[in-house]
Design a protein around this motif. Structure first.
Motif, mmCIF file in Angstrom:
data_model
loop_
_atom_site.group_PDB
_atom_site.id
_atom_site.type_symbol
_atom_site.label_atom_id
_atom_site.label_comp_id
_atom_site.label_asym_id
_atom_site.label_seq_id
_atom_site.Cartn_x
_atom_site.Cartn_y
_atom_site.Cartn_z
ATOM 1 N N THR A 30 0.806 -1.221 0.000
ATOM 2 C CA THR A 30 0.000 0.000 0.000
ATOM 3 C C THR A 30 0.838 1.270 0.000
ATOM 4 N N ASP A 31 2.142 1.166 0.197
ATOM 5 C CA ASP A 31 3.011 2.340 0.206
ATOM 6 C C ASP A 31 3.469 2.756 -1.181
ATOM 7 N N TYR A 32 3.170 1.955 -2.201
ATOM 8 C CA TYR A 32 3.748 2.187 -3.514
ATOM 9 C C TYR A 32 2.717 2.102 -4.627
ATOM 10 N N ALA A 33 3.073 2.716 -5.740
ATOM 11 C CA ALA A 33 2.248 2.621 -6.944
ATOM 12 C C ALA A 33 2.291 1.201 -7.495
ATOM 13 N N ALA A 34 1.305 0.889 -8.322
ATOM 14 C CA ALA A 34 1.218 -0.452 -8.897
ATOM 15 C C ALA A 34 0.640 -0.362 -10.308
ATOM 16 N N GLY A 35 0.668 -1.474 -11.008
ATOM 17 C CA GLY A 35 0.159 -1.424 -12.371
ATOM 18 C C GLY A 35 -0.087 -2.787 -12.962
ATOM 19 N N TRP A 36 -0.635 -2.776 -14.173
ATOM 20 C CA TRP A 36 -0.868 -3.978 -14.963
ATOM 21 C C TRP A 36 -0.106 -3.878 -16.285
ATOM 22 N N PHE A 37 0.492 -4.980 -16.655
ATOM 23 C CA PHE A 37 1.181 -5.113 -17.934
ATOM 24 C C PHE A 37 0.599 -6.331 -18.644
ATOM 25 N N ARG A 38 0.903 -6.459 -19.935
ATOM 26 C CA ARG A 38 0.509 -7.663 -20.656
ATOM 27 C C ARG A 38 1.599 -8.043 -21.659
ATOM 28 N N GLN A 39 1.614 -9.321 -21.969
ATOM 29 C CA GLN A 39 2.585 -9.818 -22.936
ATOM 30 C C GLN A 39 1.908 -10.835 -23.847
ATOM 31 N N ALA A 40 1.844 -10.501 -25.120
ATOM 32 C CA ALA A 40 1.276 -11.398 -26.120
ATOM 33 C C ALA A 40 2.381 -12.294 -26.673
ATOM 34 N N PRO A 41 2.030 -13.439 -27.233
ATOM 35 C CA PRO A 41 3.049 -14.341 -27.777
ATOM 36 C C PRO A 41 3.929 -13.645 -28.806
ATOM 37 N N GLY A 42 5.239 -13.776 -28.617
ATOM 38 C CA GLY A 42 6.179 -13.197 -29.563
ATOM 39 C C GLY A 42 6.360 -11.699 -29.453
ATOM 40 N N LYS A 43 5.735 -11.092 -28.445
ATOM 41 C CA LYS A 43 5.845 -9.635 -28.298
ATOM 42 C C LYS A 43 6.441 -9.280 -26.943
ATOM 43 N N GLU A 44 6.894 -8.041 -26.817
ATOM 44 C CA GLU A 44 7.439 -7.574 -25.556
ATOM 45 C C GLU A 44 6.313 -7.265 -24.561
#
Length: 124
Positions: A30-44
């Motif tokens: 709870t002290d820090y920012a957070a996020g969501w990422f995604r990775q598709a096949p063959g991609k960064e």
């Protein structure tokens, strides 16, 4: 260190909705920012959405603006991502991540702790 466990992935048809959740434990999430990422096949791996420590500042990648909503419940140490009007190019493994910053960031290198990911598959 923060331990992060995602849930809520699955298969959905284009135009459908899913809600991803991430439960945190360990270092004070709870002290820090957070996020969501995604990775598709063959991609960064790419940034999807981020939220600051207090939950009152959010930032979205252009390709999800108006369709996804990120939120957090610090009392429960959880992070959520509501995904609406999903598109087939949204098929990817989605990751929850925690930074060492209090403000929102979209830079992958500023996220230190990662969950194992949850698969989202969007069919036509």
């Amino acid at each position: 260190q923060v331990q992060l466990v995602e849930s809520g992935g699955g298969s959905v048809q284009a135009g459908g909705s899913l809600r991803l959740s991430c439960k945190a434990s360990g270092r004070t999430f709870t002290d820090y920012a957070a996020g969501w990422f995604r990775q598709a096949p063959g991609k960064e791996r790419e940034f999807v959405a981020g939220i600051n420590r207090d939950g009152n500042s959010v930032y979205y990648a252009d390709f999800v603006k108006g369709r996804f909503v990120i939120s957090r419940d610090n009392a429960e140490s959880t992070l959520s991502l509501e995904m609406n009007n999903l598109k087939p190019d949204g098929t990817a493994v989605y990751y929850c991540a925690s930074t060492v910053r209090r403000t929102v960031t979209m830079r992958l290198l500023e996220y230190r702790d990662w969950g194992q990911g949850t698969q989202v598959t969007v069919s036509t």
